[in-house]
Design a protein around this motif. Structure first.
Motif, PDB file in Angstrom:
ATOM      1  N   UNK A 130      71.963 -23.733  47.520  1.00 19.22           N
ATOM      2  CA  UNK A 130      70.903 -25.227  48.380  1.00 19.22           C
ATOM      3  C   UNK A 130      73.020 -25.176  48.972  1.00 19.22           C
ATOM      4  N   UNK A 131      73.751 -26.144  48.285  1.00 15.01           N
ATOM      5  CA  UNK A 131      74.586 -27.230  48.787  1.00 15.01           C
ATOM      6  C   UNK A 131      75.375 -25.432  49.645  1.00 15.01           C
ATOM      7  N   UNK A 132      75.799 -24.648  49.518  1.00  9.16           N
ATOM      8  CA  UNK A 132      75.989 -23.486  50.488  1.00  9.16           C
ATOM      9  C   UNK A 132      75.155 -23.133  52.347  1.00  9.16           C
ATOM     10  N   UNK A 133      74.100 -23.355  51.623  1.00  4.69           N
ATOM     11  CA  UNK A 133      72.837 -23.038  52.917  1.00  4.69           C
ATOM     12  C   UNK A 133      72.755 -24.202  54.275  1.00  4.69           C
ATOM     13  N   UNK A 134      72.904 -25.610  53.491  1.00  6.05           N
ATOM     14  CA  UNK A 134      74.150 -26.798  53.948  1.00  6.05           C
ATOM     15  C   UNK A 134      74.301 -27.007  54.700  1.00  6.05           C
ATOM     16  N   UNK A 135      75.853 -26.703  53.659  1.00  7.40           N
ATOM     17  CA  UNK A 135      76.770 -26.739  54.685  1.00  7.40           C
ATOM     18  C   UNK A 135      77.362 -25.168  55.929  1.00  7.40           C
ATOM     19  N   UNK A 136      76.527 -24.042  55.618  1.00  7.62           N
ATOM     20  CA  UNK A 136      76.616 -23.115  56.798  1.00  7.62           C
ATOM     21  C   UNK A 136      75.500 -23.569  57.970  1.00  7.62           C
ATOM     22  N   UNK A 137      74.541 -24.144  57.602  1.00  8.40           N
ATOM     23  CA  UNK A 137      73.792 -24.744  58.682  1.00  8.40           C
ATOM     24  C   UNK A 137      74.223 -26.021  59.588  1.00  8.40           C
ATOM     25  N   UNK A 138      75.925 -26.966  58.568  1.00  4.67           N
ATOM     26  CA  UNK A 138      75.935 -27.809  59.900  1.00  4.67           C
ATOM     27  C   UNK A 138      77.708 -27.114  60.269  1.00  4.67           C
ATOM     28  N   UNK A 139      77.497 -25.797  60.177  1.00  4.08           N
ATOM     29  CA  UNK A 139      78.552 -25.686  60.974  1.00  4.08           C
ATOM     30  C   UNK A 139      79.779 -24.373  60.323  1.00  4.08           C
ATOM     31  N   UNK A 140      79.982 -25.006  58.825  1.00  3.43           N
ATOM     32  CA  UNK A 140      80.862 -24.648  57.848  1.00  3.43           C
ATOM     33  C   UNK A 140      81.029 -22.905  58.393  1.00  3.43           C
ATOM     34  N   UNK A 141      81.918 -22.723  57.622  1.00  6.55           N
ATOM     35  CA  UNK A 141      81.768 -21.297  57.450  1.00  6.55           C
ATOM     36  C   UNK A 141      83.042 -21.289  56.207  1.00  6.55           C
ATOM     37  N   UNK A 142      82.292 -19.578  55.995  1.00  7.47           N
ATOM     38  CA  UNK A 142      83.421 -19.150  54.929  1.00  7.47           C
ATOM     39  C   UNK A 142      84.252 -19.309  54.790  1.00  7.47           C
ATOM     40  N   UNK A 143      85.724 -19.311  53.828  1.00  8.38           N
ATOM     41  CA  UNK A 143      86.542 -18.713  54.475  1.00  8.38           C
ATOM     42  C   UNK A 143      87.436 -17.887  52.883  1.00  8.38           C
ATOM     43  N   UNK A 144      87.200 -18.293  51.685  1.00 10.82           N
ATOM     44  CA  UNK A 144      87.780 -17.815  50.900  1.00 10.82           C
ATOM     45  C   UNK A 144      87.536 -18.128  49.111  1.00 10.82           C
ATOM     46  N   UNK A 145      87.127 -17.314  48.719  1.00  9.94           N
ATOM     47  CA  UNK A 145      87.091 -17.587  46.638  1.00  9.94           C
ATOM     48  C   UNK A 145      88.695 -18.098  46.643  1.00  9.94           C
ATOM     49  N   UNK A 146      87.744 -18.622  45.933  1.00  9.81           N
ATOM     50  CA  UNK A 146      88.799 -19.482  44.933  1.00  9.81           C
ATOM     51  C   UNK A 146      89.505 -18.984  43.238  1.00  9.81           C
TER      52      UNK A 146
END
Length: 166
Positions: A130-146
């Motif tokens: 749910x958080x990832x979906x929100x962040x992606x809707x707001x324009x965030x992009x996946x960078x890398x796995x920690x």
């Protein structure tokens, strides 16, 4: 819902913040270990939040329904080389799926832009869809796995940031 910065005019909310963080962070136990959560809860006492009143690099945005605290976004900013980076540390809301997180995040991103930061970044549990979906809707992009079941997401806030976040 109104969003306000934690400052001298809203500092009376400081006494509510430790309990708010404790309650809301404990709800994330399916994503993070108890020791991880407890470490963050332990640090977030009234003194921690009071010190933010005198810092430019850390802060809190308060989500308020009338005078009731319903959401919080904790952020920090730092310089990495020649980049100015804003970090979203915690985005917490009492009620999910009602726009509190979206409004707090939008307010934060506008604040970062007004301070000429280049990139907004955050770390999120890969299981928190749910958080990832929100962040992606707001324009965030996946960078890398920690490497610890969490991922880094980022958003360019200006042309300089766009050179990094592609």
């Amino acid at each position: 819902m109104d969003v306000k910065s934690l400052d001298r005019t809203t500092e009376f909310y400081i006494h509510q913040l430790p309990n708010f963080f404790s309650e809301e962070l404990r709800k994330l136990d399916r994503y993070y270990s108890t020791s991880f959560i407890n470490g963050y809860i332990k640090k977030r006492d009234e003194d921690y939040f009071r010190k933010m009143l005198n810092q430019n690099s850390k802060g809190i945005f308060l989500g308020l329904e009338e005078t009731n605290l319903v959401g919080v976004l904790e952020y920090s900013s730092h310089k990495d080389g020649n980049l100015q980076i804003g970090d979203v540390l915690w985005l917490l809301s009492r009620i999910k799926k009602n726009g509190i997180g979206s409004k707090l995040l939008e307010f934060c991103l506008e604040d970062f832009k007004s301070r000429n930061l280049d990139i907004a970044a955050l770390t999120v549990s890969e299981a928190n869809l749910n958080a990832i979906s929100l962040y992606e809707k707001k324009g965030f992009r996946y960078i890398r796995n920690r490497g610890d079941n969490s991922a880094i997401y980022a958003q360019a806030l200006n042309d300089k940031g766009k050179e990094i976040v592609k």
